[in-house]
Design an enzyme around this catalytic site. Structure first.
Site, PDB file in Angstrom:
ATOM      1  N   HIS A 308     -59.671  -8.243 -14.211  1.00 55.44           N
ATOM      2  CA  HIS A 308     -59.412  -8.446 -15.641  1.00 55.44           C
ATOM      3  C   HIS A 308     -60.454  -9.413 -16.181  1.00 55.44           C
ATOM      4  O   HIS A 308     -60.836 -10.361 -15.497  1.00 55.44           O
ATOM      5  CB  HIS A 308     -58.008  -9.043 -15.852  1.00 55.44           C
ATOM      6  CG  HIS A 308     -57.506  -8.891 -17.246  1.00 55.44           C
ATOM      7  ND1 HIS A 308     -57.855  -9.746 -18.258  1.00 55.44           N
ATOM      8  CD2 HIS A 308     -56.700  -7.952 -17.803  1.00 55.44           C
ATOM      9  CE1 HIS A 308     -57.265  -9.347 -19.380  1.00 55.44           C
ATOM     10  NE2 HIS A 308     -56.564  -8.266 -19.138  1.00 55.44           N
ATOM     11  N   ASP A 366     -51.993  -2.525 -15.691  1.00 54.83           N
ATOM     12  CA  ASP A 366     -52.026  -1.070 -15.505  1.00 54.83           C
ATOM     13  C   ASP A 366     -51.732  -0.640 -14.073  1.00 54.83           C
ATOM     14  O   ASP A 366     -51.566   0.546 -13.804  1.00 54.83           O
ATOM     15  CB  ASP A 366     -53.410  -0.543 -15.912  1.00 54.83           C
ATOM     16  CG  ASP A 366     -53.632  -0.712 -17.404  1.00 54.83           C
ATOM     17  OD1 ASP A 366     -54.610  -1.364 -17.795  1.00 54.83           O
ATOM     18  OD2 ASP A 366     -52.780  -0.213 -18.174  1.00 54.83           O
TER      19      ASP A 366
HETATM   20  C1  SDX Z   1     -56.587  -3.630 -19.646  1.00 60.54           C
HETATM   21  O1  SDX Z   1     -58.849  -7.237 -22.201  1.00 60.54           O
HETATM   22  C2  SDX Z   1     -57.581  -7.038 -22.048  1.00 60.54           C
HETATM   23  O2  SDX Z   1     -56.776  -7.863 -22.330  1.00 60.54           O
HETATM   24  C3  SDX Z   1     -57.240  -5.635 -21.524  1.00 60.54           C
HETATM   25  C4  SDX Z   1     -55.732  -5.404 -21.213  1.00 60.54           C
HETATM   26  C5  SDX Z   1     -54.888  -5.449 -22.482  1.00 60.54           C
HETATM   27  O3  SDX Z   1     -53.676  -5.682 -22.360  1.00 60.54           O
HETATM   28  O4  SDX Z   1     -55.451  -5.120 -23.584  1.00 60.54           O
HETATM   29  O5  SDX Z   1     -55.285  -6.375 -20.291  1.00 60.54           O
HETATM   30  C6  SDX Z   1     -55.515  -4.002 -20.611  1.00 60.54           C
HETATM   31  O6  SDX Z   1     -57.554  -3.037 -20.054  1.00 60.54           O
HETATM   32  C7  SDX Z   1     -56.476  -4.093 -18.230  1.00 60.54           C
HETATM   33  C8  SDX Z   1     -57.753  -3.732 -17.385  1.00 60.54           C
HETATM   34  C9  SDX Z   1     -57.583  -2.253 -16.958  1.00 60.54           C
HETATM   35  N1  SDX Z   1     -58.838  -1.783 -16.328  1.00 60.54           N
HETATM   36  C10 SDX Z   1     -58.899  -1.520 -14.994  1.00 60.54           C
HETATM   37  O7  SDX Z   1     -57.974  -1.733 -14.216  1.00 60.54           O
HETATM   38  C11 SDX Z   1     -60.224  -0.901 -14.547  1.00 60.54           C
HETATM   39  C12 SDX Z   1     -60.711  -1.577 -13.250  1.00 60.54           C
HETATM   40  N2  SDX Z   1     -61.133  -2.962 -13.591  1.00 60.54           N
HETATM   41  C13 SDX Z   1     -62.520  -3.165 -13.853  1.00 60.54           C
HETATM   42  O8  SDX Z   1     -63.199  -2.115 -14.457  1.00 60.54           O
HETATM   43  C14 SDX Z   1     -62.812  -4.573 -14.396  1.00 60.54           C
HETATM   44  O9  SDX Z   1     -62.122  -5.456 -13.615  1.00 60.54           O
HETATM   45  C15 SDX Z   1     -62.510  -4.879 -15.857  1.00 60.54           C
HETATM   46  C16 SDX Z   1     -63.135  -3.887 -16.794  1.00 60.54           C
HETATM   47  C17 SDX Z   1     -61.040  -4.911 -16.100  1.00 60.54           C
HETATM   48  C18 SDX Z   1     -63.082  -6.281 -16.156  1.00 60.54           C
HETATM   49  O10 SDX Z   1     -64.461  -6.177 -16.093  1.00 60.54           O
HETATM   50  P1  SDX Z   1     -65.393  -7.473 -16.256  1.00 60.54           P
HETATM   51  O11 SDX Z   1     -64.626  -8.646 -16.724  1.00 60.54           O
HETATM   52  O12 SDX Z   1     -66.595  -7.057 -17.038  1.00 60.54           O
HETATM   53  O13 SDX Z   1     -65.771  -7.828 -14.770  1.00 60.54           O
HETATM   54  P2  SDX Z   1     -67.035  -7.272 -14.048  1.00 60.54           P
HETATM   55  O14 SDX Z   1     -67.107  -5.793 -14.233  1.00 60.54           O
HETATM   56  O15 SDX Z   1     -68.202  -8.104 -14.449  1.00 60.54           O
HETATM   57  O16 SDX Z   1     -66.643  -7.556 -12.529  1.00 60.54           O
HETATM   58  C19 SDX Z   1     -66.933  -8.811 -11.944  1.00 60.54           C
HETATM   59  C20 SDX Z   1     -67.154  -8.489 -10.469  1.00 60.54           C
HETATM   60  C21 SDX Z   1     -68.231  -7.417 -10.254  1.00 60.54           C
HETATM   61  O17 SDX Z   1     -68.767  -7.612  -8.947  1.00 60.54           O
HETATM   62  P3  SDX Z   1     -70.164  -8.482  -8.816  1.00 60.54           P
HETATM   63  O18 SDX Z   1     -71.180  -7.833  -9.742  1.00 60.54           O
HETATM   64  O19 SDX Z   1     -69.811  -9.899  -9.219  1.00 60.54           O
HETATM   65  O20 SDX Z   1     -70.530  -8.358  -7.353  1.00 60.54           O
HETATM   66  O21 SDX Z   1     -65.945  -7.923  -9.918  1.00 60.54           O
HETATM   67  C22 SDX Z   1     -66.184  -6.580  -9.520  1.00 60.54           C
HETATM   68  C23 SDX Z   1     -67.441  -6.130 -10.231  1.00 60.54           C
HETATM   69  O22 SDX Z   1     -68.112  -5.111  -9.477  1.00 60.54           O
HETATM   70  N3  SDX Z   1     -65.021  -5.809  -9.947  1.00 60.54           N
HETATM   71  C24 SDX Z   1     -64.432  -4.851  -9.236  1.00 60.54           C
HETATM   72  C25 SDX Z   1     -63.332  -4.443 -10.003  1.00 60.54           C
HETATM   73  N4  SDX Z   1     -63.289  -5.150 -11.140  1.00 60.54           N
HETATM   74  C26 SDX Z   1     -64.340  -5.991 -11.106  1.00 60.54           C
HETATM   75  N5  SDX Z   1     -64.738  -4.312  -8.033  1.00 60.54           N
HETATM   76  C27 SDX Z   1     -63.907  -3.340  -7.594  1.00 60.54           C
HETATM   77  N6  SDX Z   1     -62.813  -2.886  -8.264  1.00 60.54           N
HETATM   78  C28 SDX Z   1     -62.502  -3.421  -9.478  1.00 60.54           C
HETATM   79  N7  SDX Z   1     -61.436  -2.986 -10.144  1.00 60.54           N
END
Ligand code: SDX
Length: 431
Positions: A308, A366
């Site tokens: 998140h 989710d």
């Molecule tokens: C919702 O914003 C809100 O409030 C949203 C929400 C709401 O109520 O409105 O809470 C609802 O959208 C919840 C989130 C649902 N999405 C998912 O579950 C999709 C999977 N999650 C990811 O796509 C990700 O965690 C996000 C999009 C939720 C957050 O992305 P960020 O903050 O841009 O984080 P990032 O992509 O920069 O990740 C940081 C690190 C990265 O690794 P490094 O580059 O540091 O090595 O964490 C890794 C990412 O690769 N990472 C994951 C991951 N999420 C982040 N690796 C594997 N699986 C994941 N799910």
């Protein structure tokens, strides 16, 4: 200049400027950079808005490190246990918990806006039966402005309130119609004697040929899920609603834009993606392989429902939903739900892995919600539609807060341009 400010200095030009520090009720202080370009000729640079407060707001507060979520100051845990979704809609919109009389009047107002204009129903015939329901939601909700000219004068507070009521009231009716359209079954009219969630179940699952009584377990579970999904500060879809609304676009078009943004798998589309992921993993034995894929930078696979932007601790909503999963599956006689068992195992294994620990990746709202929706008989492609229904209360509240703020102006971010430098046109015979 206020007594608290931050001074920034360009070590090359020696130019410096004092920037006012603004603090709110809760949360980190902010540096007011609105005058930075005028005073110093600089833009700030913050792709993805990792460190940007886009507005004033009094609706929802999140502390991502502590896993705190407040709606108008009330902790989500208390609201989840004691409130109901329509009361949350009132709280979001008006900023205070309603008296019994206020809640009765509000509920009556919502109930009497649940029907759709009969002409609107023909819109659904333009979609194939297998159209994704979120595509239909974006189109049909946006088209509401074609039917309700009388409430699109956004400068009139009465119009704003009627539009808010219409949107909150009609989302379940439109959502249920999307589902009925996919089945080729007749749309069911709303029933004024049912609760908000009971009415949604009725419009989705009843048929004209027999009586239908909403299952109270399903009604209670939906009510909880809708409370937990009602709002979440300046998330992507709410920011989309605010940005669209800042140009003066009508509220129906703004909410349609919010629905479109919510659909993305990185946002509200994740609940559907979690179920698809669990089906793809197939069994507990395959979990390590998928954890490895999620960690592999060369593999686009991500663990859906994990991570998140704000929560670097457990999403308090996920904690509540996981507990409800147990209760709902038990009451529905589905304790051995393999998907739920796999989700629990996946969570346990991921949270022991340093990759997830170092990045503070925890289950989000989710991760478990889809398992409950599926146990209630809601098809996977309708999960994000459920999210959109619930989030409409937040979207509408933010839209009203923004439009009624005298400081409100059109939102128009700038950029760091790193494209081609100025150059002269070359005629085609010279190329
Ligand atoms: C919702 O914003 C809100 O409030 C949203 C929400 C709401 O109520 O409105 O809470 C609802 O959208 C919840 C989130 C649902 N999405 C998912 O579950 C999709 C999977 N999650 C990811 O796509 C990700 O965690 C996000 C999009 C939720 C957050 O992305 P960020 O903050 O841009 O984080 P990032 O992509 O920069 O990740 C940081 C690190 C990265 O690794 P490094 O580059 O540091 O090595 O964490 C890794 C990412 O690769 N990472 C994951 C991951 N999420 C982040 N690796 C594997 N699986 C994941 N799910």
């Amino acid at each position: 200049m206020s007594e608290r400010h931050i001074t920034i200095t360009d070590n090359k030009s020696g130019k410096s400027v004092d920037l006012e520090v603004k603090t709110g009720t809760h949360g980190p202080p902010t540096v007011d950079v609105s005058g930075l370009y005028k005073d110093l000729g600089y833009f700030t640079f913050d792709p993805g808005f990792m460190s940007t407060a886009s507005c004033h707001s009094q609706i929802t507060f999140i502390d991502g490190d502590e896993g705190i979520l407040l709606y108008r100051g009330y902790p989500i845990e208390q609201l989840a246990e004691k409130s109901n979704y329509l009361e949350i809609c009132y709280l979001m919109t008006y900023g205070a918990l309603p008296s019994p009389n206020q809640l009765e009047n509000y509920s009556s107002m919502i109930v009497h806006h649940t029907m759709l204009h009969e002409s609107l129903k023909t819109f659904f015939n333009g979609f194939h039966y297998d159209a994704h329901p979120m595509a239909i939601m974006v189109g049909v909700v946006g088209s509401l402005s074609a039917f309700y000219h009388d409430s699109t004068n956004i400068q009139d507070p009465v119009c704003r309130e009627i539009s808010a009521h219409r949107l909150i009231a009609k989302m379940p009716t439109i959502a249920a119609a999307c589902y009925k359209h996919s089945l080729g079954e007749p749309f069911q009219y709303p029933r004024n004697n049912l609760s908000y969630c009971g009415n949604l179940l009725h419009m989705m699952f009843s048929v004209p040929t027999e009586e239908y009584v909403p299952d109270p377990i399903a009604e209670k579970a939906l009510n909880l899920l809708f409370i937990l999904h009602a709002d979440h500060e300046q998330n992507a879809s709410t920011s989309t609603v605010r940005l669209a609304g800042s140009s003066g676009a009508n509220p129906f078009a703004c909410i349609s834009a919010g629905i479109a943004s919510l659909w993305g798998p990185a946002h509200g589309g994740a609940n559907e993606a979690v179920l698809d992921m669990l089906h793809e993993i197939g069994d507990v034995a395959s979990i390590p392989k998928y954890i490895a894929k999620a960690k592999d930078k060369n593999d686009p696979f991500r663990l859906m429902g994990f991570g998140h932007r704000v929560y670097k601790n457990f999403d308090p909503r996920a904690t509540i939903i996981r507990k409800t999963c147990h209760e709902v599956l038990e009451k529905l006689g589905d304790q051995s739900n393999p998907l739920f068992e796999m989700a629990l195992q996946l969570e346990e294994i991921a949270l022991q892995d340093p990759y997830f620990q170092e990045r503070k990746l925890y289950p989000n709202v989710d991760f478990y919600s889809g398992i409950i929706y599926k146990a209630l008989g809601i098809p996977t492609n309708m999960f994000t539609v459920m999210f959109a229904i619930a989030r409409t209360s937040g979207w509408v509240a933010h839209w009203m807060e923004m439009i009624s703020d005298p400081r409100q102006r059109i939102s128009r971010p700038r950029q760091l341009y790193d494209g081609a430098a100025t150059r002269d046109y070359v005629s085609i015979d010279q190329r």
